[in-house]
Design a protein around this motif. Structure first.
Motif, mmCIF file in Angstrom:
data_model
loop_
_atom_site.group_PDB
_atom_site.id
_atom_site.type_symbol
_atom_site.label_atom_id
_atom_site.label_comp_id
_atom_site.label_asym_id
_atom_site.label_seq_id
_atom_site.Cartn_x
_atom_site.Cartn_y
_atom_site.Cartn_z
ATOM 1 N N ASP A 311 -3.450 17.480 -22.598
ATOM 2 C CA ASP A 311 -2.684 17.913 -23.759
ATOM 3 C C ASP A 311 -1.212 18.132 -23.420
ATOM 4 O O ASP A 311 -0.340 18.004 -24.286
ATOM 5 C CB ASP A 311 -3.280 19.196 -24.350
ATOM 6 C CG ASP A 311 -4.597 18.951 -25.084
ATOM 7 O OD1 ASP A 311 -4.911 17.771 -25.337
ATOM 8 O OD2 ASP A 311 -5.290 19.929 -25.404
ATOM 9 N N LEU A 312 -0.941 18.457 -22.165
ATOM 10 C CA LEU A 312 0.439 18.644 -21.713
ATOM 11 C C LEU A 312 1.064 17.334 -21.220
ATOM 12 O O LEU A 312 2.152 17.345 -20.638
ATOM 13 C CB LEU A 312 0.485 19.698 -20.599
ATOM 14 C CG LEU A 312 0.142 21.129 -21.041
ATOM 15 C CD1 LEU A 312 -0.121 22.023 -19.833
ATOM 16 C CD2 LEU A 312 1.257 21.712 -21.907
ATOM 17 N N VAL A 313 0.360 16.234 -21.461
ATOM 18 C CA VAL A 313 0.828 14.888 -21.100
ATOM 19 C C VAL A 313 1.070 14.791 -19.593
ATOM 20 O O VAL A 313 2.103 14.314 -19.121
ATOM 21 C CB VAL A 313 2.107 14.503 -21.887
ATOM 22 C CG1 VAL A 313 2.261 12.980 -21.900
ATOM 23 C CG2 VAL A 313 2.078 15.020 -23.312
ATOM 24 N N GLN A 314 0.073 15.220 -18.820
ATOM 25 C CA GLN A 314 0.121 15.161 -17.367
ATOM 26 C C GLN A 314 -1.147 14.465 -16.849
ATOM 27 O O GLN A 314 -1.975 15.080 -16.171
ATOM 28 C CB GLN A 314 0.234 16.575 -16.782
ATOM 29 C CG GLN A 314 1.480 17.321 -17.234
ATOM 30 C CD GLN A 314 1.440 18.805 -16.887
ATOM 31 O OE1 GLN A 314 0.364 19.391 -16.709
ATOM 32 N NE2 GLN A 314 2.602 19.422 -16.792
ATOM 33 N N PRO A 315 -1.344 13.185 -17.192
ATOM 34 C CA PRO A 315 -2.595 12.523 -16.822
ATOM 35 C C PRO A 315 -2.834 12.448 -15.319
ATOM 36 O O PRO A 315 -3.984 12.507 -14.867
ATOM 37 C CB PRO A 315 -2.454 11.124 -17.440
ATOM 38 C CG PRO A 315 -0.977 10.923 -17.599
ATOM 39 C CD PRO A 315 -0.430 12.282 -17.905
ATOM 40 N N GLY A 316 -1.767 12.318 -14.536
ATOM 41 C CA GLY A 316 -1.943 12.285 -13.089
ATOM 42 C C GLY A 316 -2.558 13.574 -12.574
ATOM 43 O O GLY A 316 -3.483 13.559 -11.753
ATOM 44 N N LYS A 317 -2.036 14.699 -13.060
ATOM 45 C CA LYS A 317 -2.593 15.993 -12.647
ATOM 46 C C LYS A 317 -4.014 16.173 -13.181
ATOM 47 O O LYS A 317 -4.865 16.777 -12.527
ATOM 48 C CB LYS A 317 -1.685 17.119 -13.123
ATOM 49 C CG LYS A 317 -0.341 17.164 -12.414
ATOM 50 C CD LYS A 317 0.499 18.336 -12.880
ATOM 51 C CE LYS A 317 1.829 18.396 -12.133
ATOM 52 N NZ LYS A 317 2.676 19.531 -12.573
ATOM 53 N N ALA A 318 -4.262 15.660 -14.386
ATOM 54 C CA ALA A 318 -5.611 15.735 -14.937
ATOM 55 C C ALA A 318 -6.605 15.016 -14.033
ATOM 56 O O ALA A 318 -7.709 15.509 -13.769
ATOM 57 C CB ALA A 318 -5.642 15.136 -16.340
#
Length: 407
Positions: A311-318
């Protein structure tokens, strides 16, 4: 003098309608971009006209996050998003009828005890969290369970009545979960409100906390203001003691509710502050703890961090979270399926179609009725079935057919 006519109203362009819809939804460009798996620059391009009107699957995704019809974006009243994105369960009419049927006659018989009602509710929760078609299984139980908890809570007195009301609140939680992602949003709100009313009538802080958790889901899905969701969760959390395991679990769950609310609107600092509180509560409860039906524990707290990064637009961290996640610690097939879908969403945001489809296939095996009615899955599969490598297209098309998603 010649007759004066008011000038015709200017026809809005698609770009203007898209910008207005996002503004009404209260979403920033980065948050909207993350929800549809695109960049903030892509959203800007759409809203400035640099990028033309996207294809129908993406229009549906935009309409869904903006809580509007596709017609509001395209200007074509013949198109409605709900017809493409929401599939109705065959038992939906039965559940609708159960919610509007009341036992008003004194001849309804002897009310069931609170102990029996509680046992029936516990069994229903086991079916909901188990593998297989969980919606279909509980649909056969809900009509009688709703009727019996209503009857007992009206007829019983004192402590027994309050315990019956607690069971009734949980019956409404289960009904609300059945109705989630169904084309009946008014019933989702109705069941959420009834569960909170039953919990308050029971004068039970635990029941109120459970109702607040599920109402937060309703508010998030409806894009209600984050501050309203936070206030509800914090008020409910304030009723709980933290020296009791049952109440601590619900307190931690409400911290998680606030974290998810802040993440959805892009307020990262506040989101992770509340997530830390939820994590601390899980640690105090112990490594192996998981609430029997709310499923709060280490596994769920860690897994929801994946959703927050998305949701925070951080797919790498996801995906870093997903790599370290042990879904065996989540004792619920429906939750495990949801977190697999969220991992697929992170891969999709990075244009990794092969991984996204593989994870959606795995989610289907875990809990078919969770993925069948999941909005993200229904929105992305048509696009995956038409773009990318042939293997991705074929697998996405096959899965879409199994789920009944138009492609």
């Amino acid at each position: 003098m010649p007759e004066q006519h008011d000038p015709a109203p200017a026809v809005q362009t698609f770009a203007q309608r898209a910008r207005n819809a996002r503004d009404r939804a209260g979403l920033t460009r980065p948050v909207a971009a993350g929800l549809v798996g695109r960049s903030a620059e892509w959203i800007k391009g759409v809203e400035t006209g640099a990028i033309g009107m996207p294809r129908l699957p993406m229009l549906i995704r935009l309409a869904t996050i903006y809580e509007c019809d596709v017609a509001d974006l395209t200007g074509d009243d013949r198109i409605a998003a709900a017809s493409y994105t929401k599939a109705a369960h065959t038992d939906l009419p039965t559940i609708k009828k159960a919610l509007t049927t009341y036992r008003l006659s004194p001849a309804d018989g002897v009310p069931e005890s609170a102990e029996v009602l509680s046992a029936r509710v516990r069994q229903a929760w086991k079916l909901w969290h188990g593998k297989g078609d969980h919606r279909s299984r509980i649909a056969s139980l809900l009509p009688d369970l709703l009727a019996d908890t209503q009857h007992s809570s009206r007829v019983l007195e004192g402590t027994e009545r309050r315990r019956a009301l607690v069971a009734q609140a949980q019956a409404y939680h289960l009904t609300q979960l059945f109705l989630s992602f169904q084309p009946a949003p008014e019933l989702v709100m109705l069941t959420g409100d009834r569960s909170m009313t039953a919990a308050q009538d029971a004068d039970s802080p635990r029941a109120i906390a459970g109702a607040a958790w599920y109402m937060n889901h309703v508010y998030r899905d409806a894009n209600e203001a984050a501050d309203a969701r936070v206030e509800l969760a914090e008020q409910a959390a304030g009723l709980l003691r933290q020296d009791d395991a049952e109440q601590l679990a619900r307190w931690g769950l409400l911290q998680l509710a606030v974290a998810l609310s802040f993440a959805k609107v892009g307020r990262a600092g506040q989101a992770w502050r509340y997530w830390d509180r939820a994590k601390e509560a899980a640690q105090r409860l112990g490594e192996d703890y998981a609430h029997p039906w709310l499923v709060f524990g280490h596994g769920v707290v860690d897994a929801y961090a994946l959703t927050m990064h998305n949701d925070l637009v951080q797919p790498g961290k996801a995906l870093e979270v997903a790599a370290a996640l042990d879904l065996k610690t989540v004792p619920s097939a429906t939750r495990r399926c949801y977190h697999l879908i969220e991992t697929a969403r992170a891969h999709g945001m990075q244009d990794e179609g092969v991984a996204a489809v593989a994870l959606l296939q795995k989610a289907f095996k875990e809990s078919p009725e969770t993925i069948r009615y999941n909005m993200h899955t229904r929105m992305v599969l048509p696009e995956l079935a038409k773009t990318g490598p042939r293997m991705v297209r074929e697998d996405a098309h096959t899965l879409a057919l199994e789920l009944g998603v138009p492609v």
